[in-house]
Scaffold this motif. Structure first.
Motif, PDB file in Angstrom:
ATOM      1  N   ASP A 169      -5.605   5.749   3.390  1.00 33.11           N
ATOM      2  CA  ASP A 169      -5.225   7.048   2.839  1.00 33.11           C
ATOM      3  C   ASP A 169      -6.446   7.773   2.281  1.00 33.11           C
ATOM      4  O   ASP A 169      -6.323   8.826   1.674  1.00 33.11           O
ATOM      5  CB  ASP A 169      -4.121   6.908   1.783  1.00 33.11           C
ATOM      6  N   ALA A 170      -7.639   7.238   2.515  1.00 37.32           N
ATOM      7  CA  ALA A 170      -8.882   7.898   2.094  1.00 37.32           C
ATOM      8  C   ALA A 170      -9.184   9.059   3.043  1.00 37.32           C
ATOM      9  O   ALA A 170      -8.652   9.130   4.154  1.00 37.32           O
ATOM     10  CB  ALA A 170     -10.038   6.911   2.100  1.00 37.32           C
ATOM     11  N   GLY A 171     -10.047   9.945   2.591  1.00 38.80           N
ATOM     12  CA  GLY A 171     -10.480  11.043   3.442  1.00 38.80           C
ATOM     13  C   GLY A 171     -11.322  10.527   4.613  1.00 38.80           C
ATOM     14  O   GLY A 171     -11.878   9.433   4.565  1.00 38.80           O
ATOM     15  N   GLU A 172     -11.419  11.343   5.634  1.00 36.24           N
ATOM     16  CA  GLU A 172     -12.144  10.928   6.839  1.00 36.24           C
ATOM     17  C   GLU A 172     -13.610  10.607   6.558  1.00 36.24           C
ATOM     18  O   GLU A 172     -14.130   9.593   7.031  1.00 36.24           O
ATOM     19  CB  GLU A 172     -12.041  12.038   7.902  1.00 36.24           C
ATOM     20  N   ALA A 173     -14.281  11.441   5.787  1.00 36.01           N
ATOM     21  CA  ALA A 173     -15.705  11.215   5.507  1.00 36.01           C
ATOM     22  C   ALA A 173     -15.916   9.910   4.751  1.00 36.01           C
ATOM     23  O   ALA A 173     -16.831   9.138   5.077  1.00 36.01           O
ATOM     24  CB  ALA A 173     -16.274  12.389   4.713  1.00 36.01           C
TER      25      ALA A 173
ATOM     26  N   LEU B 171       0.831  -1.202   0.000  1.00 35.05           N
ATOM     27  CA  LEU B 171       0.000   0.000   0.000  1.00 35.05           C
ATOM     28  C   LEU B 171       0.865   1.251   0.000  1.00 35.05           C
ATOM     29  O   LEU B 171       1.977   1.258   0.531  1.00 35.05           O
ATOM     30  CB  LEU B 171      -0.948  -0.005   1.205  1.00 35.05           C
ATOM     31  N   GLY B 172       0.355   2.317  -0.554  1.00 37.93           N
ATOM     32  CA  GLY B 172       1.142   3.533  -0.728  1.00 37.93           C
ATOM     33  C   GLY B 172       1.053   4.519   0.411  1.00 37.93           C
ATOM     34  O   GLY B 172       1.165   5.720   0.186  1.00 37.93           O
ATOM     35  N   PHE B 173       0.832   4.058   1.622  1.00 35.68           N
ATOM     36  CA  PHE B 173       0.799   4.947   2.781  1.00 35.68           C
ATOM     37  C   PHE B 173       1.400   4.224   3.979  1.00 35.68           C
ATOM     38  O   PHE B 173       1.502   3.001   3.985  1.00 35.68           O
ATOM     39  CB  PHE B 173      -0.635   5.432   3.071  1.00 35.68           C
TER      40      PHE B 173
ATOM     41  N   TRP C  11     -13.936   5.956  16.192  1.00 35.78           N
ATOM     42  CA  TRP C  11     -12.998   7.022  16.510  1.00 35.78           C
ATOM     43  C   TRP C  11     -12.029   7.146  15.341  1.00 35.78           C
ATOM     44  O   TRP C  11     -11.446   6.155  14.900  1.00 35.78           O
ATOM     45  CB  TRP C  11     -12.210   6.691  17.771  1.00 35.78           C
ATOM     46  N   VAL C  12     -11.831   8.378  14.867  1.00 37.89           N
ATOM     47  CA  VAL C  12     -10.948   8.610  13.722  1.00 37.89           C
ATOM     48  C   VAL C  12      -9.934   9.689  14.082  1.00 37.89           C
ATOM     49  O   VAL C  12     -10.291  10.726  14.637  1.00 37.89           O
ATOM     50  CB  VAL C  12     -11.751   9.049  12.478  1.00 37.89           C
ATOM     51  N   ALA C  13      -8.674   9.432  13.723  1.00 39.79           N
ATOM     52  CA  ALA C  13      -7.614  10.419  13.920  1.00 39.79           C
ATOM     53  C   ALA C  13      -6.837  10.561  12.622  1.00 39.79           C
ATOM     54  O   ALA C  13      -6.659   9.603  11.873  1.00 39.79           O
ATOM     55  CB  ALA C  13      -6.674   9.993  15.051  1.00 39.79           C
ATOM     56  N   ASP C  14      -6.375  11.784  12.372  1.00 34.71           N
ATOM     57  CA  ASP C  14      -5.585  12.081  11.185  1.00 34.71           C
ATOM     58  C   ASP C  14      -4.108  12.031  11.565  1.00 34.71           C
ATOM     59  O   ASP C  14      -3.655  12.775  12.432  1.00 34.71           O
ATOM     60  CB  ASP C  14      -5.962  13.460  10.647  1.00 34.71           C
ATOM     61  N   PHE C  15      -3.364  11.136  10.934  1.00 34.98           N
ATOM     62  CA  PHE C  15      -1.939  10.980  11.194  1.00 34.98           C
ATOM     63  C   PHE C  15      -1.109  11.553  10.048  1.00 34.98           C
ATOM     64  O   PHE C  15      -0.002  11.099   9.784  1.00 34.98           O
ATOM     65  CB  PHE C  15      -1.593   9.499  11.403  1.00 34.98           C
ATOM     66  N   GLY C  16      -1.671  12.523   9.313  1.00 37.27           N
ATOM     67  CA  GLY C  16      -0.957  13.129   8.188  1.00 37.27           C
ATOM     68  C   GLY C  16      -1.255  12.404   6.894  1.00 37.27           C
ATOM     69  O   GLY C  16      -2.242  12.691   6.229  1.00 37.27           O
ATOM     70  N   ASP C  17      -0.415  11.423   6.543  1.00 34.23           N
ATOM     71  CA  ASP C  17      -0.601  10.666   5.306  1.00 34.23           C
ATOM     72  C   ASP C  17      -1.660   9.575   5.434  1.00 34.23           C
ATOM     73  O   ASP C  17      -1.990   8.920   4.448  1.00 34.23           O
ATOM     74  CB  ASP C  17       0.715   9.994   4.888  1.00 34.23           C
ATOM     75  N   VAL C  18      -2.155   9.349   6.624  1.00 32.63           N
ATOM     76  CA  VAL C  18      -3.083   8.245   6.856  1.00 32.63           C
ATOM     77  C   VAL C  18      -4.130   8.639   7.897  1.00 32.63           C
ATOM     78  O   VAL C  18      -3.846   9.410   8.811  1.00 32.63           O
ATOM     79  CB  VAL C  18      -2.305   6.976   7.302  1.00 32.63           C
TER      80      VAL C  18
END
Length: 189
Positions: A114-118, A64-66, A154-161
């Motif tokens: 690597d998809a958007g949160e929504a 995978l690319g992330f 629960w969702v968190a943004d880790f930058g690239d993922v």
């Protein structure tokens, strides 16, 4: 004169006597084939399936690319499933999911994408959910998507993922796992 009763005189009692040997024969065959069991107390839980999380996440890290993280699961948690999926949508992407069974018998999902949160939330929940709360765990904000009678996500943004945890785990289990995810470093591709 015919030795059989006329069809008009045959009744359900005759049919019952004909079916009894057939039912007994079916039960004997099922018993011999070990395809049935008698459990008067109801079903019992079988063994939890196992999943080689090390091999699964290492493979995902290469393919995978992330960045793929391999968090240290809390003691007693058992990885029981893993999958990869493609998330469609404007901000779609790939995802890697591992499932765990906690010592209390609850399921906790761990999805990296690597998809958007929504799109990630829609992919997992199968519907459009709105954020209902946030949790700060070790300096990272986790957005909580909760609904009445639905498992929290629960969702968190880790930058690239984006990382999603959820399932039937209670808040303490999700918090413990979110901490482990925050401490985990990405695997080498």
């Amino acid at each position: 004169m015919a030795s059989q009763k006329p069809r008009i005189l045959q009744d359900t009692r005759d049919m019952s006597w004909s079916l009894i040997p057939l039912v007994l024969l079916c039960l004997i065959i099922a018993g011999v084939a070990s395809q049935c069991s008698f459990s008067p107390g109801g079903p019992s839980a079988g063994p939890v399936p196992t999943f080689d999380i090390d091999a699964g996440l290492e493979y995902d890290a290469k393919e995978l690319g992330f960045p793929i993280r391999h968090p240290e699961a809390p003691e007693g948690w058992q990885a029981n499933s893993g999958s990869r999926s493609i998330i469609t949508g404007e901000e779609g992407g790939d995802s890697s999911t591992v499932g765990f069974i906690t010592p209390a018998g609850r399921y906790v999902r761990f999805t990296q994408s690597d998809a958007g949160e929504a799109e990630l939330v829609r992919f997992v929940a199968g519907e459009s959910r709105t954020a209902t709360d946030t949790r700060e765990i070790d300096g990272r904000d986790w957005v909580v998507y909760g609904e009445e009678d639905a498992e929290p996500l629960w969702v968190a943004d880790f930058g690239d993922v984006r990382i999603l945890i959820g399932g039937s785990g209670d808040e303490a289990e999700l918090t413990t796992f979110a901490t482990a995810v925050g401490e985990a470093q990405p695997l080498e591709p």
